[in-house]
Design a protein around this motif. Sequence first.
Motif, mmCIF file in Angstrom:
data_model
loop_
_atom_site.group_PDB
_atom_site.id
_atom_site.type_symbol
_atom_site.label_atom_id
_atom_site.label_comp_id
_atom_site.label_asym_id
_atom_site.label_seq_id
_atom_site.Cartn_x
_atom_site.Cartn_y
_atom_site.Cartn_z
ATOM 1 N N PHE A 166 43.423 29.159 42.131
ATOM 2 C CA PHE A 166 44.092 30.401 42.523
ATOM 3 C C PHE A 166 44.741 31.036 41.299
ATOM 4 O O PHE A 166 45.291 30.335 40.445
ATOM 5 C CB PHE A 166 45.162 30.117 43.582
ATOM 6 C CG PHE A 166 44.605 29.543 44.851
ATOM 7 C CD1 PHE A 166 44.138 30.362 45.864
ATOM 8 C CD2 PHE A 166 44.529 28.166 45.023
ATOM 9 C CE1 PHE A 166 43.607 29.838 47.027
ATOM 10 C CE2 PHE A 166 43.996 27.623 46.193
ATOM 11 C CZ PHE A 166 43.540 28.454 47.189
ATOM 12 N N PRO A 167 44.679 32.380 41.192
ATOM 13 C CA PRO A 167 45.250 33.052 40.017
ATOM 14 C C PRO A 167 46.769 33.081 40.070
ATOM 15 O O PRO A 167 47.380 32.857 41.119
ATOM 16 C CB PRO A 167 44.664 34.467 40.127
ATOM 17 C CG PRO A 167 44.492 34.680 41.601
ATOM 18 C CD PRO A 167 44.085 33.330 42.145
ATOM 19 N N LYS A 178 35.580 34.572 44.248
ATOM 20 C CA LYS A 178 34.274 34.531 43.601
ATOM 21 C C LYS A 178 33.764 33.095 43.553
ATOM 22 O O LYS A 178 34.501 32.183 43.178
ATOM 23 C CB LYS A 178 34.353 35.074 42.161
ATOM 24 C CG LYS A 178 34.381 36.591 42.045
ATOM 25 C CD LYS A 178 34.218 37.007 40.580
ATOM 26 C CE LYS A 178 34.108 38.522 40.442
ATOM 27 N NZ LYS A 178 33.880 38.928 39.028
ATOM 28 N N VAL A 179 32.493 32.928 43.933
ATOM 29 C CA VAL A 179 31.814 31.651 43.744
ATOM 30 C C VAL A 179 31.160 31.705 42.374
ATOM 31 O O VAL A 179 30.251 32.512 42.147
ATOM 32 C CB VAL A 179 30.783 31.395 44.857
ATOM 33 C CG1 VAL A 179 30.063 30.074 44.609
ATOM 34 C CG2 VAL A 179 31.463 31.392 46.218
ATOM 35 N N VAL A 180 31.637 30.868 41.459
ATOM 36 C CA VAL A 180 31.221 30.964 40.057
ATOM 37 C C VAL A 180 31.000 29.569 39.476
ATOM 38 O O VAL A 180 31.556 28.584 39.954
ATOM 39 C CB VAL A 180 32.283 31.700 39.213
ATOM 40 C CG1 VAL A 180 32.267 33.190 39.493
ATOM 41 C CG2 VAL A 180 33.676 31.123 39.474
ATOM 42 N N PRO A 181 30.194 29.476 38.416
ATOM 43 C CA PRO A 181 29.987 28.185 37.747
ATOM 44 C C PRO A 181 31.177 27.827 36.865
ATOM 45 O O PRO A 181 32.003 28.679 36.520
ATOM 46 C CB PRO A 181 28.735 28.421 36.905
ATOM 47 C CG PRO A 181 28.772 29.888 36.607
ATOM 48 C CD PRO A 181 29.346 30.537 37.835
ATOM 49 N N GLN A 182 31.244 26.585 36.476
ATOM 50 C CA GLN A 182 32.252 26.110 35.542
ATOM 51 C C GLN A 182 32.009 26.735 34.179
ATOM 52 O O GLN A 182 30.880 26.804 33.704
ATOM 53 C CB GLN A 182 32.189 24.585 35.445
ATOM 54 C CG GLN A 182 33.205 23.967 34.505
ATOM 55 C CD GLN A 182 33.017 22.460 34.400
ATOM 56 O OE1 GLN A 182 32.079 21.900 34.967
ATOM 57 N NE2 GLN A 182 33.897 21.789 33.687
ATOM 58 N N ALA A 221 36.871 32.821 33.428
ATOM 59 C CA ALA A 221 36.897 34.268 33.232
ATOM 60 C C ALA A 221 37.378 34.986 34.494
ATOM 61 O O ALA A 221 38.248 35.864 34.431
ATOM 62 C CB ALA A 221 35.516 34.771 32.832
ATOM 63 N N ALA A 222 36.826 34.614 35.642
ATOM 64 C CA ALA A 222 37.216 35.258 36.897
ATOM 65 C C ALA A 222 38.669 34.970 37.241
ATOM 66 O O ALA A 222 39.389 35.834 37.760
ATOM 67 C CB ALA A 222 36.301 34.784 38.027
ATOM 68 N N THR A 229 38.795 31.415 42.333
ATOM 69 C CA THR A 229 37.466 30.934 41.989
ATOM 70 C C THR A 229 37.086 29.727 42.841
ATOM 71 O O THR A 229 37.914 28.856 43.118
ATOM 72 C CB THR A 229 37.376 30.560 40.503
ATOM 73 O OG1 THR A 229 38.280 29.500 40.214
ATOM 74 C CG2 THR A 229 37.710 31.769 39.645
ATOM 75 N N ILE A 230 35.837 29.690 43.232
ATOM 76 C CA ILE A 230 35.292 28.630 44.069
ATOM 77 C C ILE A 230 34.060 28.082 43.360
ATOM 78 O O ILE A 230 33.080 28.798 43.156
ATOM 79 C CB ILE A 230 34.927 29.171 45.460
ATOM 80 C CG1 ILE A 230 36.175 29.750 46.139
ATOM 81 C CG2 ILE A 230 34.288 28.081 46.326
ATOM 82 C CD1 ILE A 230 35.876 30.586 47.362
#
Length: 253
Positions: A166-167, A178-182, A221-222, A229-230
């Motif tokens: 969580f930001p 956002k579903v994002v890669p590591q 980044a996200a 981020t997920i």
Amino acid sequence: MRILLVNDDGFHAPGFEVLRKIAAELTDDVWAVAPATDQSGLSHSITLSHPLRFTKHGERDFSVTGTPTDCVIMGVKEFMPSPPDLILSGVNHGQNAANDVTYSGTAAGAMEGAILGIRSFALSLRVDWGGERIAYWDTPKEHAPSIIQRGLDAGFDPSTFINVNFPDRAPSDVMGEKVVPQGAIDHELFGEHRRDGRGQSYYWLTFQAGNITSKGDSDIAALREGYTTITPMRPDYTDRDALQSLGKVWGNS
């Protein structure tokens, strides 16, 4: 639904109280097994050379003199009458994204759940250590229950765990999910030289945050842009591309 809670910041950490409130939104069958003291940065370590002592704080509440991985094992194998349907690890005071995941006891708690075939989430809250260091605990408290429920409804493979960050923003200021890669970041670990009260020399291990080195969209980044981020992760570290290329070197058929 039966939930097991674990963390790495310790049984009395503020983020663990937030995790209890998150779990209460999902079920009333909640068990808590957490380290007696702060175990940050111990990754997926287990205790083999010392006994594991525990304190029972309530019918479903235990603290253990061990690591997050120890706590998951003890909760699932010893303290609970039957395995949980879900493991929640966190909420960590500080992000566990990019390279930091490799050091994270929070991620390790969820990873152990994946190894045991139990759907698991690692939850962490970014803190701007270079700024006012505000921990927006209301952000995971408000947003985490729906993220967890939607993840469960999706029916992901239990051998995968979900790493959520969580930001460092108030709940209403979060940009979205956002579903994002590591990703990767070039922070540097180093020993800070100090002297104690008797003049003896020692070092305190610390780090300096650096720049994002991963290309394209990533968790780090996200997260810095204000998104939750997920990132789905697995305990299997195998590099599939290298497996194929190196197999040719060693003559695999």
